[in-house]
Design a protein around this motif. Sequence first.
Motif, mmCIF file in Angstrom:
data_model
loop_
_atom_site.group_PDB
_atom_site.id
_atom_site.type_symbol
_atom_site.label_atom_id
_atom_site.label_comp_id
_atom_site.label_asym_id
_atom_site.label_seq_id
_atom_site.Cartn_x
_atom_site.Cartn_y
_atom_site.Cartn_z
ATOM 1 N N ASP A 93 0.840 -1.198 0.000
ATOM 2 C CA ASP A 93 0.000 0.000 0.000
ATOM 3 C C ASP A 93 0.879 1.254 0.000
ATOM 4 O O ASP A 93 0.608 2.211 -0.739
ATOM 5 C CB ASP A 93 -0.935 -0.013 1.211
ATOM 6 C CG ASP A 93 -1.979 1.072 1.138
ATOM 7 O OD1 ASP A 93 -2.586 1.252 0.053
ATOM 8 O OD2 ASP A 93 -2.199 1.759 2.159
ATOM 9 N N SER A 94 1.941 1.246 0.793
ATOM 10 C CA SER A 94 2.875 2.382 0.800
ATOM 11 C C SER A 94 3.527 2.551 -0.560
ATOM 12 O O SER A 94 3.720 3.672 -1.033
ATOM 13 C CB SER A 94 3.960 2.172 1.862
ATOM 14 O OG SER A 94 3.410 2.213 3.138
ATOM 15 N N LEU A 95 3.859 1.441 -1.207
ATOM 16 C CA LEU A 95 4.458 1.500 -2.533
ATOM 17 C C LEU A 95 3.475 2.080 -3.553
ATOM 18 O O LEU A 95 3.862 2.875 -4.416
ATOM 19 C CB LEU A 95 4.908 0.102 -2.953
ATOM 20 C CG LEU A 95 5.812 -0.010 -4.159
ATOM 21 C CD1 LEU A 95 7.062 0.836 -4.003
ATOM 22 C CD2 LEU A 95 6.179 -1.460 -4.402
ATOM 23 N N LEU A 96 2.198 1.733 -3.415
ATOM 24 C CA LEU A 96 1.165 2.313 -4.286
ATOM 25 C C LEU A 96 1.084 3.826 -4.105
ATOM 26 O O LEU A 96 1.000 4.577 -5.075
ATOM 27 C CB LEU A 96 -0.198 1.699 -3.979
ATOM 28 C CG LEU A 96 -0.524 0.375 -4.611
ATOM 29 C CD1 LEU A 96 -1.812 -0.184 -4.017
ATOM 30 C CD2 LEU A 96 -0.660 0.507 -6.107
ATOM 31 N N GLN A 97 1.107 4.263 -2.846
ATOM 32 C CA GLN A 97 1.041 5.693 -2.564
ATOM 33 C C GLN A 97 2.284 6.409 -3.100
ATOM 34 O O GLN A 97 2.192 7.505 -3.657
ATOM 35 C CB GLN A 97 0.884 5.934 -1.063
ATOM 36 C CG GLN A 97 -0.452 5.464 -0.529
ATOM 37 C CD GLN A 97 -0.526 5.519 0.979
ATOM 38 O OE1 GLN A 97 0.248 6.217 1.624
ATOM 39 N NE2 GLN A 97 -1.462 4.775 1.555
ATOM 40 N N TRP A 98 3.434 5.788 -2.957
ATOM 41 C CA TRP A 98 4.682 6.352 -3.453
ATOM 42 C C TRP A 98 4.622 6.489 -4.971
ATOM 43 O O TRP A 98 5.004 7.509 -5.534
ATOM 44 C CB TRP A 98 5.839 5.453 -3.009
ATOM 45 C CG TRP A 98 7.177 5.871 -3.523
ATOM 46 C CD1 TRP A 98 7.931 6.937 -3.103
ATOM 47 C CD2 TRP A 98 7.929 5.219 -4.548
ATOM 48 N NE1 TRP A 98 9.107 6.967 -3.817
ATOM 49 C CE2 TRP A 98 9.137 5.919 -4.705
ATOM 50 C CE3 TRP A 98 7.707 4.092 -5.337
ATOM 51 C CZ2 TRP A 98 10.109 5.553 -5.620
ATOM 52 C CZ3 TRP A 98 8.675 3.718 -6.248
ATOM 53 C CH2 TRP A 98 9.860 4.444 -6.379
ATOM 54 N N THR A 99 4.120 5.459 -5.640
ATOM 55 C CA THR A 99 4.003 5.477 -7.099
ATOM 56 C C THR A 99 3.028 6.559 -7.552
ATOM 57 O O THR A 99 3.265 7.243 -8.546
ATOM 58 C CB THR A 99 3.545 4.100 -7.610
ATOM 59 O OG1 THR A 99 4.477 3.125 -7.156
ATOM 60 C CG2 THR A 99 3.471 4.052 -9.111
ATOM 61 N N ALA A 100 1.923 6.731 -6.830
ATOM 62 C CA ALA A 100 0.926 7.742 -7.198
ATOM 63 C C ALA A 100 1.527 9.152 -7.124
ATOM 64 O O ALA A 100 1.147 10.028 -7.904
ATOM 65 C CB ALA A 100 -0.290 7.639 -6.288
ATOM 66 N N ARG A 101 2.457 9.353 -6.219
ATOM 67 C CA ARG A 101 3.095 10.677 -6.108
ATOM 68 C C ARG A 101 4.059 10.935 -7.262
ATOM 69 O O ARG A 101 4.398 12.073 -7.549
ATOM 70 C CB ARG A 101 3.824 10.803 -4.770
ATOM 71 C CG ARG A 101 2.904 10.922 -3.587
ATOM 72 C CD ARG A 101 3.633 11.360 -2.330
ATOM 73 N NE ARG A 101 4.751 10.502 -1.973
ATOM 74 C CZ ARG A 101 4.704 9.457 -1.147
ATOM 75 N NH1 ARG A 101 3.562 9.136 -0.579
ATOM 76 N NH2 ARG A 101 5.776 8.754 -0.869
ATOM 77 N N ARG A 102 4.487 9.908 -7.954
ATOM 78 C CA ARG A 102 5.446 10.053 -9.054
ATOM 79 C C ARG A 102 4.817 10.773 -10.246
ATOM 80 O O ARG A 102 5.458 11.603 -10.870
ATOM 81 C CB ARG A 102 5.953 8.683 -9.500
ATOM 82 C CG ARG A 102 6.901 8.746 -10.661
ATOM 83 C CD ARG A 102 7.421 7.355 -10.997
ATOM 84 N NE ARG A 102 8.374 7.419 -12.076
ATOM 85 C CZ ARG A 102 8.108 7.119 -13.329
ATOM 86 N NH1 ARG A 102 6.892 6.740 -13.676
ATOM 87 N NH2 ARG A 102 9.031 7.193 -14.259
ATOM 88 N N VAL A 103 3.582 10.464 -10.561
ATOM 89 C CA VAL A 103 2.930 11.038 -11.746
ATOM 90 C C VAL A 103 2.861 12.557 -11.652
ATOM 91 O O VAL A 103 3.309 13.245 -12.569
ATOM 92 C CB VAL A 103 1.542 10.391 -11.969
ATOM 93 C CG1 VAL A 103 0.813 11.051 -13.104
ATOM 94 C CG2 VAL A 103 1.715 8.903 -12.219
#
Length: 116
Positions: A93-103
Amino acid sequence: MTPDAAAEAVGEALALLEGRWKLRILFNLFGGKVLRYSELERAIPEVSQKMLAQQLRRLESDGLVRREVFGEVPPRVEYRLTEWGQSLCPTLDSLLQWTARRVPALSGASEASVAD
């Protein structure tokens, strides 16, 4: 822990998740779900039976998934995450949130380079 040891440890953890279907299987089992093999097949229709069976066996041997066989006719096999497998959920879940901040960060970077 040294940087090399940390990198190696994280690499080993990521190797447990390598494979095209492992993450899809895990996400289908998160939240304490118990699914039969046929339910996993329906949940991931793109995977072949052979590949699904291989990935489930690997996840089981790595200690992330528990397979339970019931002595019924026809045989019933259920899959669930082990406690250790379920503990991976907050990390992913943290990795998903981290990825979402990349865009948004990428769009800001491209806008900045266009402005220069």
